[in-house]
Write an enzyme that holds these catalytic residues in place. Structure first.
Site, PDB file in Angstrom:
ATOM      1  N   ASP A 418       0.777  -1.099   0.052  1.00 16.36           N
ATOM      2  CA  ASP A 418      -0.210  -0.093  -0.093  1.00 16.36           C
ATOM      3  C   ASP A 418       1.014   1.264  -0.176  1.00 16.36           C
ATOM      4  O   ASP A 418       2.036   1.030   0.357  1.00 16.36           O
ATOM      5  CB  ASP A 418      -0.749  -0.245   1.262  1.00 16.36           C
ATOM      6  CG  ASP A 418      -1.757   1.138   1.576  1.00 16.36           C
ATOM      7  OD1 ASP A 418      -2.258   1.619   0.336  1.00 16.36           O
ATOM      8  OD2 ASP A 418      -1.874   1.674   2.516  1.00 16.36           O
ATOM      9  N   LYS A 419       0.386   2.367  -0.393  1.00 23.00           N
ATOM     10  CA  LYS A 419       1.070   3.581  -0.351  1.00 23.00           C
ATOM     11  C   LYS A 419       0.934   4.558   1.005  1.00 23.00           C
ATOM     12  O   LYS A 419       1.636   4.450   1.649  1.00 23.00           O
ATOM     13  CB  LYS A 419       1.038   4.357  -1.742  1.00 23.00           C
ATOM     14  CG  LYS A 419       1.743   5.737  -1.781  1.00 23.00           C
ATOM     15  CD  LYS A 419       1.452   6.594  -2.885  1.00 23.00           C
ATOM     16  CE  LYS A 419       0.097   7.472  -2.424  1.00 23.00           C
ATOM     17  NZ  LYS A 419       0.189   8.347  -1.530  1.00 23.00           N
ATOM     18  N   THR A 420      -0.301   5.089   1.134  1.00 22.20           N
ATOM     19  CA  THR A 420      -0.749   6.006   2.085  1.00 22.20           C
ATOM     20  C   THR A 420      -0.601   5.117   3.588  1.00 22.20           C
ATOM     21  O   THR A 420      -1.174   4.081   3.750  1.00 22.20           O
ATOM     22  CB  THR A 420      -1.953   6.610   1.949  1.00 22.20           C
ATOM     23  OG1 THR A 420      -2.164   7.285   0.696  1.00 22.20           O
ATOM     24  CG2 THR A 420      -2.199   7.635   3.100  1.00 22.20           C
ATOM     25  N   PHE A 599     -18.176  14.699   2.908  1.00 24.76           N
ATOM     26  CA  PHE A 599     -17.324  14.228   1.837  1.00 24.76           C
ATOM     27  C   PHE A 599     -17.696  12.746   1.999  1.00 24.76           C
ATOM     28  O   PHE A 599     -17.374  11.941   2.954  1.00 24.76           O
ATOM     29  CB  PHE A 599     -15.950  14.419   2.187  1.00 24.76           C
ATOM     30  CG  PHE A 599     -14.840  13.750   1.082  1.00 24.76           C
ATOM     31  CD1 PHE A 599     -14.599  14.782  -0.049  1.00 24.76           C
ATOM     32  CD2 PHE A 599     -14.648  12.472   1.328  1.00 24.76           C
ATOM     33  CE1 PHE A 599     -13.825  14.105  -1.127  1.00 24.76           C
ATOM     34  CE2 PHE A 599     -13.771  12.120   0.207  1.00 24.76           C
ATOM     35  CZ  PHE A 599     -13.229  12.868  -0.736  1.00 24.76           C
ATOM     36  N   ARG A 656      -1.014  16.306  -3.093  1.00 25.71           N
ATOM     37  CA  ARG A 656      -2.498  15.955  -3.097  1.00 25.71           C
ATOM     38  C   ARG A 656      -2.991  17.264  -3.085  1.00 25.71           C
ATOM     39  O   ARG A 656      -2.859  18.094  -2.444  1.00 25.71           O
ATOM     40  CB  ARG A 656      -2.769  15.213  -1.757  1.00 25.71           C
ATOM     41  CG  ARG A 656      -2.424  13.828  -1.532  1.00 25.71           C
ATOM     42  CD  ARG A 656      -2.348  13.179  -0.087  1.00 25.71           C
ATOM     43  NE  ARG A 656      -3.801  13.004   0.495  1.00 25.71           N
ATOM     44  CZ  ARG A 656      -4.235  11.593   0.300  1.00 25.71           C
ATOM     45  NH1 ARG A 656      -3.425  10.797   0.222  1.00 25.71           N
ATOM     46  NH2 ARG A 656      -5.499  11.571   0.710  1.00 25.71           N
ATOM     47  N   ARG A 837      -5.527   4.095  -8.076  1.00 26.25           N
ATOM     48  CA  ARG A 837      -6.910   4.067  -8.191  1.00 26.25           C
ATOM     49  C   ARG A 837      -7.660   2.673  -7.790  1.00 26.25           C
ATOM     50  O   ARG A 837      -8.822   2.319  -8.621  1.00 26.25           O
ATOM     51  CB  ARG A 837      -7.643   4.896  -9.468  1.00 26.25           C
ATOM     52  CG  ARG A 837      -7.605   6.222  -9.485  1.00 26.25           C
ATOM     53  CD  ARG A 837      -7.878   7.167  -8.398  1.00 26.25           C
ATOM     54  NE  ARG A 837      -7.884   8.562  -8.695  1.00 26.25           N
ATOM     55  CZ  ARG A 837      -8.363   9.560  -7.930  1.00 26.25           C
ATOM     56  NH1 ARG A 837      -8.617   9.031  -6.471  1.00 26.25           N
ATOM     57  NH2 ARG A 837      -8.195  10.784  -8.305  1.00 26.25           N
ATOM     58  N   ASP A 863      -1.370  -0.874   6.230  1.00 22.93           N
ATOM     59  CA  ASP A 863      -1.771  -0.308   7.334  1.00 22.93           C
ATOM     60  C   ASP A 863      -3.149   0.045   7.630  1.00 22.93           C
ATOM     61  O   ASP A 863      -3.368   0.193   8.940  1.00 22.93           O
ATOM     62  CB  ASP A 863      -0.735   0.886   7.834  1.00 22.93           C
ATOM     63  CG  ASP A 863      -1.514   2.190   6.954  1.00 22.93           C
ATOM     64  OD1 ASP A 863      -1.762   2.205   6.096  1.00 22.93           O
ATOM     65  OD2 ASP A 863      -1.445   3.185   7.665  1.00 22.93           O
ATOM     66  N   ASN A 866      -8.699  -1.049   4.566  1.00 23.91           N
ATOM     67  CA  ASN A 866      -8.583  -1.429   2.887  1.00 23.91           C
ATOM     68  C   ASN A 866      -7.620  -2.254   2.631  1.00 23.91           C
ATOM     69  O   ASN A 866      -7.649  -2.842   1.264  1.00 23.91           O
ATOM     70  CB  ASN A 866      -8.562  -0.143   2.354  1.00 23.91           C
ATOM     71  CG  ASN A 866      -7.620   0.640   2.598  1.00 23.91           C
ATOM     72  OD1 ASN A 866      -6.701   0.647   3.378  1.00 23.91           O
ATOM     73  ND2 ASN A 866      -7.069   1.424   1.436  1.00 23.91           N
TER      74      ASN A 866
END
Length: 1204
Positions: A418-420, A599, A656, A837, A863, A866
């Protein structure tokens, strides 16, 4: 927070697309009367209906099920089944030795494994007990709330939950300390998200706001049955003869935590295992390492050998029974049981087959499984106690949540990350912005800083006059690593969340800039369009913000620094202290909150409608550029072109971005829209959400663009260096992220997954028409994949590197059955892969494709909630204890606090664990073959009589006492090289993925060594003792003397063999190896003094017979030397003529060449790295090739001039 009700009416007119108010009229739900909606809850009357209690259990066993389930699991192993059958048969007349010899080892092995299971389950039970005994405030018949443990809570109970405590069950929110029943809930334990969720009670129960109000409270809830859906709830609430629908926003789920709210009251709907969190709890998928699966195949091979040997033995016995036994009158054949009947040789042979299957069972190592389990548990403790993987800031150690996959850490081929929150910190810094088409912010992101360094290196390289391939490589590499690692130290942020540098705005003189009114609106949108809670720090006077997302917190900090400080949230309003050019001091302005449209991932925007101090109504909106630009009015597009350019620049810098817009509303326009909105919100029709979405979309049109923001998601410390080391270790790295392609590409550059000069193959659907058919879309994706594959095939530069970047929509089609094979071939051929995405499900599907398509070991690391799917799908799942909660950790096999610790986990521990387990298993088979085949040889020499040359107790001790500890010390403590060397020579890791130490060549080699050892031990012992007398007094050897001598030779030989195998000795290995031999001789002495009725032929066999005999000691010395000399010669020749990498390093360290000859050591370090096309080393190599090319061109240009 503690100084009053700071929050209440904020949400009175709020719609969150998951949170609505109760309708104002009674409604009856017909659908609640059918199947699946049978639960009836009598509020404050818990005894009327009986449901499951609130006690939960995560244990595998209970007092009744432990024995049957644990035994079933133990005998799922083929080896244990065999030994169970052998133990049963040993009590029959066909058993070759005392039944205790077969039963005792099986009972020990199975019992030890069951004790391990029991201890692990006991720990789970203690954890359950702690949870079940947590205190809760429950309303009782006396009209007060009393403290009870969680496990005693019943459906229908009214409970009071206080701030910062967990909800003990699934509750219907009745009221809170705030007037309108709002509370804030942290659901980190449920979905991994740290942002707070807003819950709101029904208006009808708001008066139940103190303990005394529940004296006469009675109500009925009819709702859905227990189910795992966290985000839905269907039910109604009957109170005062009226029926109200229950919305998911009114449900408080067990294991979520109450935050920023002093207390709430709720009524229990679901308890214990009926709660939604327990309905969602699933056991982690069963994972087995490749070595363990291969070990099963070896067991089957050995079992086949056992059957063949037994068939040979039984056939020989049948032949002897028919043709030889009639001449052996002293046997009195036939016997009354047909065990040896010359008239029925087939029957006798069948009975002997049973005997042989039991007798030769030592070919299969019964203690192998339990020894490996013990070793793996000890190995896992090394991970848990490794201080190099301890994160001091969070006080988080590394954690091996399972020990079954230790050796798998040393065989990883592909890492999917994962990235974030994994590669990045999940910490947002406001860095740049664009207002009225003007860019602001002079600071550089990490990506931009890396690009500047790269450009400066390119410029400096042009001035080089000569090039040294040895020194320049090392110095440039060190310089590059120093620059990157020092980045965080050199650039210290003054304010957390704010790294913005531009005096035009920070000087708070923005009204002197062009378009000051637009700047004013931009700052106001930053400060007002949010749902955060301000908390004043009384020591500093500053405000901290409890925001629903890190981005929102960064916006509020930025607004404060720009002079628009959000200071208070009251009932239905927010207060902002604004810088005003007409006033020397900031002006406090109140904004009444009319509506908040929150949101969501589907909407990709947030809107707040407010009334300012001039009674004017404004709509403030922020969201993704593609969403906001589509909603701009013709007059609102003034700055669209310039802002779009700035957004692209920000994206290239790895930032971002969000776009900000507004519009002013007429009173009549708003009143008309709000009337429809409230009517739709209070309806109970099935299309309510769709109608509300349409109304929201209608309002969020004709917007006016004011600007855009750019925040940086900071890289975690050490990520680039870790990726570089893993690449040099030969690992492939894929990044799976939900970010857009531009952002993911830029993060790839900052992590060195991408570099200048690397060819990028981008697969996307962005150029396709919206109404394109599925088949045409597939064809287009296939064409892009084919073009990429053809480009790589036609590439002539051997150093060329390719990166594959694919977006989520394209990935949907690429994972289709028709395309996934071609997609995987292209992806595997690329140096790095970035999927953008992607959804959580797509992450899991990509991991499955790589795992099943390549057949190699995959590791997934993430982490957040998801990432759970891909963590569970991968061969190894790594969870990071990050900001996004513990969901990933709870689903993982191993947990670490930072991505950088993955380097040590794999390159050091993984490398060690793989070699230890591989060598341990090979040695296990060797020692059992060496022992078991001597029984077969003795059978041949004794006419297949079915007798054993060894005493029964010798055979029991072999795997339990005299050979078990040395092999376990091999599995726990062996090191071919130190941890420092593993990190300096990462290419050593490739020994695992290439399976150099557990390939069939190595396994068969050890088996052959076992066969050779058994032949040498048996033949030499028999040969030496076959010519009586063996003592000067004239004594002749009998079976007990030969058996004791032969067994002593086996014990000494196999323990000497493991001493030669070890590369790393500690006092523990010395004690275990030589101590095992001492234990054997001690047993011989002790066993020999026991009465002959027990010790039988072994009575005084050592002290009176063997020890005084020089031939006995000479036999041991000769046999041991003959047994291990071939291995010693093979190892010597291998080190001399075909040394492996660790052999060379061991020799260099032994001769201290790393200190005496640094140039040679650096050269060996470079050779000890896998040729990588990603990471810092790849950048350095590319630079070296570039410089060499320039020098060659310069030389070619000067040569003709010199000739002239």
């Amino acid at each position: 927070m503690g100084h009053g009700k700071i929050r209440a009416r904020l949400r009175s007119s709020l719609y969150t697309f998951s949170c609505t108010n109760a309708p104002k009229k009674s409604v009856e739900f017909d659908e609640l009367q059918g199947p699946g909606f049978s639960r009836v809850v009598m509020c404050n009357q818990p005894l009327l209906y009986k449901y499951r209690n609130n006690s939960t259990s995560t244990t595998k066993y209970n007092a009744l099920t432990f024995l049957p389930i644990a035994l079933f699991e133990q005998f799922n192993r083929v080896a244990n089944i065999y030994f169970l059958i052998a133990a049963i048969l040993s009590v029959t007349p066909y058993g070759p030795y005392n039944p205790i010899s077969a039963i005792a080892p099986l009972a020990f092995v199975v019992g030890l494994s069951m004790v391990k299971e029991l201890l692990e389950d006991w720990q789970r039970m203690l954890q359950d007990w702690k949870v079940n005994m947590r205190p809760a405030l429950v309303y009782n018949a006396n009209g007060s709330f009393e403290t009870q443990p969680w496990k005693k809570i019943k459906v229908g109970d009214v409970v009071k939950v206080e701030k910062d405590t967990f909800f003990p069950a699934d509750l219907l929110l009745l009221s809170s300390n705030y007037d309108d029943g709002i509370c804030y809930v942290e659901t980190m334990n449920l979905d991994g998200e740290t942002n707070l969720k807003v819950k709101r009670a029904m208006d009808v129960t708001l008066d139940l706001d103190n303990d005394a109000s529940f004296q006469d409270f009675k109500a009925t809830i009819k709702c859905e049955d227990p189910n795992p859906s966290l985000y839905t709830f269907v039910g109604n609430f009957e109170y005062d003869k009226k029926i109200y629908p229950i919305d998911p926003s009114q449900i408080l789920l067990r294991d979520s935590k109450l935050r920023n709210t002093s207390y709430v009251y709720g009524v229990v709907i679901f308890t214990g295992h009926d709660t939604k969190v327990m309905q969602n709890s699933t056991r982690s998928p069963s994972k087995r390492s490749r070595i363990e699966r291969k070990m099963d195949k070896i067991i089957y091979i050995l079992f086949s050998v056992l059957v063949v040997v037994s068939l040979v033995s039984s056939s020989g016995f049948a032949y002897m029974t028919k043709y030889k036994m009639p001449d052996w009158w002293y046997l009195h054949a036939p016997d009354n049981k047909d065990l040896y009947n010359p008239d029925k040789p087939t029957v006798s042979g069948f009975y002997h087959l049973i005997t042989a299957l039991i007798l030769y069972g030592y070919l299969i190592p019964i203690s192998l499984y339990v020894s490996i389990e013990i070793v793996k548990v000890l190995q896992a403790s090394f991970i848990n106690q490794d201080m190099h993987m301890y994160h001091e800031e969070t006080e988080t150690p590394a954690l091996a949540r399972t020990s079954n996959l230790n050796e798998e850490l040393g065989q990883v081929d592909t890492i999917l990350s994962d990235k974030t929150g994994t590669l990045t910190c999940n910490q947002m810094d406001f860095l740049k912005c664009s207002i009225a088409g003007i860019p602001y912010g002079q600071g550089a992101s990490e990506v931009e800083a890396a690009a500047v360094r790269k450009m400066s290196m390119d410029l400096d390289a042009e001035d080089f006059d000569h090039f040294s391939s040895e020194d320049s490589t090392y110095e440039e590499e060190v310089e590059l690593e120093t620059v990157v690692t020092s980045n965080d130290q050199d650039h210290k942020r003054r304010i957390k969340g704010f790294s913005f540098e531009d005096n035009r705005l920070t000087s708070r003189c923005w009204w002197k800039l062009p378009n000051p009114d637009v700047h004013f609106l931009f700052f106001r949108v930053l400060a007002v369009c949010q749902t955060a809670i301000p908390e004043e720090n009384h020591e500093t006077g500053e405000y901290n913000y409890e925001a629903e997302s890190p981005d929102e917190g960064a916006f509020l900090v930025a607004a404060r620094e720009f002079g628009f400080e959000f200071i208070k949230r009251t009932q239905g309003s927010v207060t902002v202290r604004e810088a005003d050019p007409s006033s020397p001091e900031p002006v406090e302005r109140d904004f009444k909150i009319l509506n908040i449209l929150e949101f969501t991932s589907k909407r990709k925007r947030m809107t707040v409608i407010v009334r300012d101090d001039k009674e004017e109504i404004f709509l403030f909106c922020k969201g993704a550029d593609t969403i906001i630009f589509d909603r701009l009015s013709d007059k609102g597009r003034t700055y669209e072109k310039a802002t779009t350019k700035h957004l692209n620049d920000y994206g290239e810098g790895g930032l971002r971005t969000l776009v900000f817009a507004y519009k002013k509303l007429d009173e009549d326009e708003y009143r008309s829209w709000n009337s429809e909105f409230q009517k739709a919100k209070n309806s109970v029709s099935s299309d309510r959400d769709d109608v509300l979405e349409d109304l929201s979309d209608k309002m969020e049109r004709e917007l006016i663009l004011v600007g855009a923001s750019a925040v940086e998601d900071k890289l975690q410390q050490g990520v680039p260096q870790c990726i570089d080391s893993l690449a040099q270790a030969g690992l492939k790295i894929w990044v799976l992220t939900g970010d857009k392609m531009e952002t993911a590409i830029n993060i790839g550059f900052s992590c060195s997954l991408l570099r200048q000069g690397m060819h990028q193959i981008c697969i996307s659907t962005k150029d396709m028409l919206a109404n394109e058919s599925v088949q045409n879309t597939k064809s287009d994706i296939l064409m892009q994949i084919t073009d990429g594959s053809r480009m790589m095939k036609e590439e002539t530069d051997p150093d060329a590197a390719y990166a594959l970047i694919i977006d989520g929509k394209a990935l949907t089609y690429a994972l289709d059955e028709e395309l996934k094979t071609q997609f995987l071939k292209l992806a595997v051929a690329c140096a790095s892969v970035i999927c953008c995405r992607v959804s959580p499900k797509q992450k899991a599907l990509v991991v499955r494709l790589v795992k099943e398509g390549t057949g190699k070991t995959t590791l997934a690391i993430g982490d957040g909630a998801n990432d759970v799917g891909m963590i569970q799908e991968a061969d190894i799942g790594i969870g990071i204890s990050g900001v996004e909660g513990m969901q990933a950790v709870m689903s993982s096999d191993f947990a670490i606090a930072q991505f950088r610790y993955l380097e040590r986990l794999l390159v050091v521990h993984g490398h060690w664990f793989y070699k230890r387990i591989a060598q341990m298993i090979c040695y296990f088979f060797y020692k059992n073959i060496a022992f078991g085949l001597t029984l077969f040889y003795y059978e041949i020499c004794t006419a297949f009589s079915g007798n054993s040359v060894y005493d029964d107790w010798y055979m029991i001790l072999y795997n339990v006492a005299v050979t078990s500890l040395p092999v376990m010390s091999l599995g726990v403590l062996e090191q071919d090289v130190s941890s420092e060397i593993c990190l300096e020579f990462p290419a050593l890791y490739q020994q695992g993925p290439k399976n150099l130490f557990f390939g069939w060549y190595r396994i068969i080699g050890w088996m052959c060594n076992g066969v050779y050892t058994s032949v040498v031990i048996f033949c030499l012992t028999i040969f030496i003792f076959s010519d009586p007398p063996y003592r000067s007094e004239g004594q002749t050897p009998d079976m007990s003397i030969v058996g004791a001598t032969m067994f002593t030779c086996i014990v000494c030989a196999v323990n000497t063999q493991i001493a030669l195998l070890l590369s790393h000795f500690t006092w523990i290995q010395h004690c275990f190896i030589w101590g095992s031999i001492v234990v054997w001789f001690s047993f011989l002495i002790i066993y020999g003094v026991i009465l002959p009725e027990t010790s039988t032929g072994s009575y005084q066999v050592f002290t009176e017979t063997l020890a005084p005999t020089p031939l006995f000691w000479m036999t041991i010395l000769l046999v041991v030397m003959a047994s291990v000399i071939p291995y010693f010669i093979h190892a010597s020749l291998l080190r001399s003529f075909q040394p492996e990498d660790h052999h060379i390093i061991q020799e260099i360290k032994y001769l201290k060449k790393d200190v005496l000859d640094r140039r040679m050591w650096r050269r060996e370090r470079r050779k000890g790295r896998h040729t990588a096309k990603i990471g810092f080393s790849a950048r350095v190599d590319a630079k070296i090739r570039q410089l060499k090319g320039r020098i060659q061109k310069k030389g070619a240009h000067l040569a003709p001039q010199e000739m002239l």
